[in-house]
Scaffold this active site. Structure first.
Site, PDB file in Angstrom:
ATOM      1  N   CYS A 185      46.265  34.800  42.481  1.00  0.00           N
ATOM      2  CA  CYS A 185      46.465  36.221  42.777  1.00  0.00           C
ATOM      3  C   CYS A 185      46.378  36.506  44.268  1.00  0.00           C
ATOM      4  CB  CYS A 185      45.417  37.066  42.050  1.00  0.00           C
ATOM      5  SG  CYS A 185      45.594  37.127  40.264  1.00  0.00           S
ATOM      6  N   MET A 186      45.523  35.779  44.980  1.00  0.00           N
ATOM      7  CA  MET A 186      45.263  36.065  46.396  1.00  0.00           C
ATOM      8  C   MET A 186      46.270  35.420  47.341  1.00  0.00           C
ATOM      9  SD  MET A 186      41.124  35.919  46.789  1.00  0.00           S
ATOM     10  CE  MET A 186      41.023  34.140  46.481  1.00  0.00           C
TER      11      MET A 186
END
Length: 410
Positions: free
Chosen positions: A400-401
């Protein structure tokens, strides 16, 4: 000049990635507005920055070029015209909070240097930080129950969602929730105006002004010919069809789009929170997405007879579908938390399935998911753990990051 975008798999050696280091926007969270801003808790900023810096250093130590969203944005806004254009667009898309105070906020944003203005837009503009003598309307001077002219963007460190590279093109995503809709504006400006990207003809598989929502956590590039997209709480079936038609029309390599329906729950926000690829024939999975006897709703989209049609066929078993579309004889699904009724639910909530592959069989994970990490290692996967006490409060993991923009082809 080498094309700046190339993502033809989930596991090819990662060469360039876009991150955003959490900033003041995280400190502008308060309990009263957590739900509005899509958080369950408030990270401690110095600690979350240390953890994010560790993550970035892990990638650099493995030869990955780390590009920061805020720096790319600063390099893109090199003229007064673009500076003004960006502020105009931010204010246009933030009109619900301005309540007639557009001019006041616009003048305030122009008082900053370019890099400071970008960080201010990201962190949010409090009504209280504008000097009283600069407030020209009665409603600006009166106390207001809501503290922001511009909402903060605390989800911005999850760079995966607002935009995703597929092949040599980009999906500039229509974010589902109001709190995140402005996030894709940054990559839109970067792709159009940053010298690294603007000199190239970059196909847009999707655009942020589309009607139906689509988010990057649901977009997985399984191979040169196959992408998978989750039909989730944040991504609609209509968006997947539109993206598929554009890819089939302009990309001669991708042959199949596999649409995978997952439960529309906050815990299962995107496909990559319950399913990621870690090696040629190995995947993580949270079995909570499967129905009785392992059945699921899976659809294979292929190019139709004309550009506006698709051939759609249905499947029900994820393992068999992956074998079919990827041409695999054997396949390993590694269960989050070992499939244990408690450990699996706990570690999935903390993104035990949200791994970032930086090479075939090499993944970055959160250290807190020790059951899942141990099982990955037992299946021959190299696991690089990063600290996650504060990062995990945002409900997103290493995949996600990160927004990969360049991977080596397999």
């Amino acid at each position: 000049m080498k094309h700046p975008l190339n993502v033809t798999s989930e596991i090819g050696e990662l060469k360039s990635v876009v991150l955003h280091r959490p900033g003041k926007e995280v400190e502008n969270l308060t309990p009263k507005y957590l739900e509005r801003l899509l958080f369950d808790d408030i990270p401690y900023l110095p600690a979350v920055q240390r953890e994010h810096d560790y993550f970035a250093d892990v990638l650099r130590n493995r030869g990955v070029e780390v590009l920061y969203l805020e720096k790319l944005m600063e390099e893109a806004l090199k003229t007064d015209e673009l500076h003004q254009q960006f502020i105009d667009q931010v204010l246009n898309e933030s009109k619900s909070n301005l309540n007639g105070s557009r001019q006041t906020v616009e003048e305030y944003l122009h008082s900053f240097s370019t890099d400071e203005m970008i960080r201010k837009v990201m962190s949010g503009v409090l009504k209280s930080e504008i000097e009283p003598e600069k407030k020209v309307h009665l409603h600006e001077l009166l106390d207001d129950y809501y503290p922001f002219f511009l909402d903060p963007m605390p989800n911005l460190y999850f760079t995966r969602d607002p935009a995703a590279v597929i092949g040599n093109g980009v999906s500039l995503n229509k974010m589902c929730e109001g709190a995140r809709k402005r996030e894709s504006l940054f990559m839109d400006f970067i792709i159009k105006h940053h010298p690294r990207f603007s000199q190239h003809d970059i196909p847009h598989w999707y655009d942020r002004d589309e009607y139906y929502p689509l988010e990057g956590g649901d977009e997985l590039v399984l191979s040169r010919e196959v992408i998978a997209i989750g039909v989730s709480a944040r991504t609609s079936a209509q968006a997947i069809e539109k993206l598929a038609k554009r890819i089939f029309a302009r990309n001669g390599t991708i042959k199949k789009v596999v649409a995978v329906e997952i439960p529309k729950l906050r815990a299962y926000m995107h496909l990559d929170t319950v399913f990621t690829m870690v090696d040629h024939e190995k995947f993580t999975i949270h079995h909570g997405i499967e129905g009785p006897n392992g059945n699921m709703k899976i659809y294979i989209l292929e190019k139709g007879m004309d550009p506006d049609t698709l051939n759609i066929s249905e499947r029900s078993n994820l393992t068999q579908t992956l074998k079919e579309v990827l041409g695999l004889q054997e396949l390993v699904l590694i269960p989050c938390g070992g499939g244990h009724e408690i450990a699996a639910a706990r570690e999935q909530w903390n993104d035990g399935s949200n791994t970032l592959a930086i090479a075939p069989g090499v993944v970055v994970t959160y250290d807190r998911n020790y059951v899942s990490n141990d099982l990955l290692r037992k299946n021959g996967v190299e696991v690089i753990e990063i600290p996650s006490s504060e990062l995990s409060r945002g409900r997103g993991g290493p995949r996600c990051m990160s927004m990969p923009i360049y991977r080596k082809d397999l």
